[in-house]
Design an enzyme around this catalytic site. Structure first.
Site, PDB file in Angstrom:
ATOM      1  N   ARG A 110       4.157  -9.745   1.734  1.00 26.59           N
ATOM      2  CA  ARG A 110       3.736  -9.608   0.343  1.00 26.59           C
ATOM      3  C   ARG A 110       4.817 -10.144  -0.587  1.00 26.59           C
ATOM      4  NH1 ARG A 110       3.206  -3.317  -0.806  1.00 26.59           N
ATOM      5  NH2 ARG A 110       2.670  -4.178  -2.843  1.00 26.59           N
ATOM      6  N   ALA A 152      13.607 -10.955   3.471  1.00 26.74           N
ATOM      7  CA  ALA A 152      13.505  -9.494   3.522  1.00 26.74           C
ATOM      8  C   ALA A 152      14.690  -8.851   2.824  1.00 26.74           C
ATOM      9  CB  ALA A 152      13.435  -9.024   4.977  1.00 26.74           C
ATOM     10  N   GLY A 164      24.957  -0.640 -11.652  1.00 26.72           N
ATOM     11  CA  GLY A 164      24.052   0.186 -10.860  1.00 26.72           C
ATOM     12  C   GLY A 164      23.664  -0.418  -9.528  1.00 26.72           C
ATOM     13  N   GLN A 165      24.294  -1.537  -9.147  1.00 24.64           N
ATOM     14  CA  GLN A 165      23.903  -2.225  -7.918  1.00 24.64           C
ATOM     15  C   GLN A 165      25.117  -2.642  -7.080  1.00 24.64           C
ATOM     16  OE1 GLN A 165      21.189  -5.411  -9.296  1.00 24.64           O
ATOM     17  NE2 GLN A 165      19.541  -4.184  -8.435  1.00 24.64           N
ATOM     18  N   TYR A 218      23.720  -3.618  -3.618  1.00 27.14           N
ATOM     19  CA  TYR A 218      22.862  -4.811  -3.639  1.00 27.14           C
ATOM     20  C   TYR A 218      23.663  -6.068  -3.973  1.00 27.14           C
ATOM     21  CZ  TYR A 218      18.811  -7.710  -4.950  1.00 27.14           C
ATOM     22  OH  TYR A 218      17.875  -8.699  -5.029  1.00 27.14           O
TER      23      TYR A 218
END
Length: 255
Positions: free
Chosen positions: A15, A90, A161-162, A165
């Site tokens: 998706r 991913a 905040g990451q 990531y």
């Protein structure tokens, strides 16, 4: 690389951006091996690709698990006979402040947890490493030139905040540069893409006022389209003189 009849693996292909990439590549005649965790999503995307007249298969795979990734590429070669390209798409987020301080007391109220750190590292970084490793091993053993594309982010330069990531997205860009240098002797290229704010289903589910605020801060005054990232994937795959570079697709936004 001429994409017609080439076998391209897309992780997170069920998706979102992965689906957009798969459909764009299918329209150009590529065969798609789609890896994801949802059989329903994989079946839907594979069917959409098949409607474009190409072969497409879905594979359940947790990219953070070595045994899953090894099996994925064994199965892809068994089913298609080759691997010509990999899009390491991913990825997950587990956002949170590195250190949250209570305004009233001035004391630490919360810290980024090890679960937040490890989950993102496992999928975004280890998953990218494992998939590229197995794809490249197949390419070399089969004597096939190919291309690896890592999906980074404009957040790779640091975004509040990451911590988790941004660390992974900086790392996957750097890994693509390293691989471009190591693997060129085998005819294998590597590059990365750093998307900005893209209007995937997940992003578009945000409150309208939040989306308006985001768009207002982008010079292009809009979010990117998944198809615009997909076309960049195809461009890199098709141009055999591209390697070791990161392509920012962000409407002019810089973080």
């Amino acid at each position: 690389m001429e994409l017609k009849d080439k076998v391209i693996v897309v992780t997170g292909g069920g998706r979102g951006l992965g689906r957009a990439m798969a459909l764009d590549l299918a329209a150009k005649g590529a065969k798609l091996a789609l890896a994801d965790l949802s059989q329903e999503d994989l079946d839907a995307t594979a069917a959409m690709c098949a409607e474009k007249g190409v072969e497409a298969r879905g594979y359940i795979c947790n990219v953070a698990k070595e045994e899953d990734v090894v099996k994925l590429f064994d199965d892809v070669v068994a089913d298609f006979g080759a691997v010509h390209g990999l899009v390491n798409n991913a990825g997950i987020t587990r956002d949170g402040l590195f250190m949250k301080v209570d305004r009233e007391t001035g004391k630490v109220a919360a810290k980024m947890t090890m679960d937040q750190w490890n989950l993102v590292m496992d999928v975004n970084l280890t998953g990218t490493f494992l998939c590229a490793r197995e794809a490249v091993a197949k390419m070399i053993d089969l004597g096939i030139p190919g291309c690896i594309i890592n999906i980074s982010s404009i957040s790779r330069s640091g975004n509040m905040g990451q911590t988790n990531y941004t660390a992974t997205k900086a790392a996957v860009e750097a890994m693509a540069v390293t691989w471009s240098k190591e693997l060129s002797r085998y005819g294998i290229r590597a590059a990365s893409i750093a998307p900005g704010y893209i209007g995937t289903e997940m992003v578009m589910s945000m409150k309208p006022e939040a989306l308006e605020k985001i768009a207002a801060g982008i010079p292009a005054k809009r979010l990117g389209k998944p198809e615009e990232i997909a076309s960049t994937v195809a461009f890199i795959l098709e141009n055999d003189y591209i390697s070791g570079r990161c392509f920012e697709v962000d409407g002019g936004l810089r973080i």
